[in-house]
Design a protein around this motif. Sequence first.
Motif, PDB file in Angstrom:
ATOM      1  N   UNK A 149      10.790  16.136  10.577  1.00  0.00           N
ATOM      2  CA  UNK A 149      10.577  17.508  10.094  1.00  0.00           C
ATOM      3  C   UNK A 149       9.756  17.523   8.816  1.00  0.00           C
ATOM      4  N   UNK A 150      10.049  16.587   7.909  1.00  0.00           N
ATOM      5  CA  UNK A 150       9.313  16.506   6.646  1.00  0.00           C
ATOM      6  C   UNK A 150       7.858  16.096   6.882  1.00  0.00           C
ATOM      7  N   UNK A 151       7.658  15.129   7.792  1.00  0.00           N
ATOM      8  CA  UNK A 151       6.308  14.626   8.040  1.00  0.00           C
ATOM      9  C   UNK A 151       5.397  15.716   8.585  1.00  0.00           C
ATOM     10  N   UNK A 152       5.862  16.474   9.586  1.00  0.00           N
ATOM     11  CA  UNK A 152       5.002  17.507  10.161  1.00  0.00           C
ATOM     12  C   UNK A 152       4.763  18.627   9.154  1.00  0.00           C
ATOM     13  N   UNK A 187      -1.248  19.856   4.455  1.00  0.00           N
ATOM     14  CA  UNK A 187      -2.362  19.056   3.928  1.00  0.00           C
ATOM     15  C   UNK A 187      -3.615  19.157   4.784  1.00  0.00           C
ATOM     16  N   UNK A 188      -3.429  19.375   6.092  1.00  0.00           N
ATOM     17  CA  UNK A 188      -4.574  19.451   6.991  1.00  0.00           C
ATOM     18  C   UNK A 188      -4.257  20.497   8.066  1.00  0.00           C
ATOM     19  N   UNK A 189      -4.996  20.490   9.170  1.00  0.00           N
ATOM     20  CA  UNK A 189      -4.770  21.475  10.219  1.00  0.00           C
ATOM     21  C   UNK A 189      -3.609  21.050  11.128  1.00  0.00           C
ATOM     22  N   UNK A 246      -0.820  16.967  14.596  1.00  0.00           N
ATOM     23  CA  UNK A 246      -0.203  16.566  15.860  1.00  0.00           C
ATOM     24  C   UNK A 246      -0.830  15.294  16.409  1.00  0.00           C
ATOM     25  N   UNK A 247      -2.149  15.148  16.282  1.00  0.00           N
ATOM     26  CA  UNK A 247      -2.823  13.937  16.747  1.00  0.00           C
ATOM     27  C   UNK A 247      -2.365  12.730  15.940  1.00  0.00           C
ATOM     28  N   UNK A 248      -2.281  12.879  14.633  1.00  0.00           N
ATOM     29  CA  UNK A 248      -1.835  11.778  13.771  1.00  0.00           C
ATOM     30  C   UNK A 248      -0.428  11.329  14.163  1.00  0.00           C
ATOM     31  N   UNK A 249       0.464  12.279  14.352  1.00  0.00           N
ATOM     32  CA  UNK A 249       1.832  11.942  14.718  1.00  0.00           C
ATOM     33  C   UNK A 249       1.896  11.315  16.108  1.00  0.00           C
TER      34      UNK A 249
END
Length: 306
Positions: A168-171, A177-179, A184-187
Amino acid sequence: EPPPAVDAGGVVGEVFAGFAALRAYPRLRALIVLGASAGLVNGVGDVIFVTFADARLDGGSDRAGWLAAAYGVGSIIGAVGTTRLVRSAKVQRQYVAAAAFAGASLAALAAVGQLAPALIAFAAMGTGETLLRLTSSVTVQRHAPPELLARVFGILEGLSMATIALGSLAITVLVTSTTLGRSLVILAVLLVVFVLFNVFRLRRHGVDIPLADEAIVDRLIADPLFAPLAAPPIERLARSAEPFSVKAGEVVVAQGEIGDRYYLVVDGAADVSIDGSHIRRLAPGQSFGEICLLYTSDAADERSSV
């Protein structure tokens, strides 16, 4: 009488015995990490139900509700898929499939802007998360020492709760910070790489072990008492079951004896008599002994309370 002295060192050892098992069994460490990774997917999903609905579907609590419902449907599909594990020793495939479902769904959501494909993607995410979680549960119980199983599952549960918060914190941090699409792609990439790395660790340490007897599994699933159970407890019951045979006319349990087993008729038949009178005949698939176990448990509780 004064209470016995408590060995503080022994208590501490008992508390941390689960961590000692993880140190001694590398496979368990990898399995615990894989199980905890399901929490990351869960944590991300908890946040993006609303975030995605606001950013891509023109907001509305009804849209977020539909997305959450699709996630739930996917979880049911994942749970059904995990039942195959009871009859399969190849858990690596389950993990790879889970990573594919979760990773592909996150990547797809990065480009989706309509409700219908979003529902499919969220369902796939729920499938991946459930496959990760339940596959780990089944496999952990196969490898953990029986006397430490509860402690190991406690560690898994604690880490899962922590990774839900981390997801939850990461998303949240990434979206600010970005779009949303890039987040979602990074995760998705991080999750797939993380799961596949730990699957490689499992292959290196050897994760496949002999399966429970399939005939026993089938009988347990067919028993109404055990039919509602998920794959992990069914497999554990099958491993602890003890097949045995009796000759015609031989007494299995006599009236008045203390019962310590639950019996499931696999072949033949069993006649039930009370005070010398025949009551009924049990056919294959039927069972007996559960009432005696309950009375024995109650009597033990009464003795311990006295």
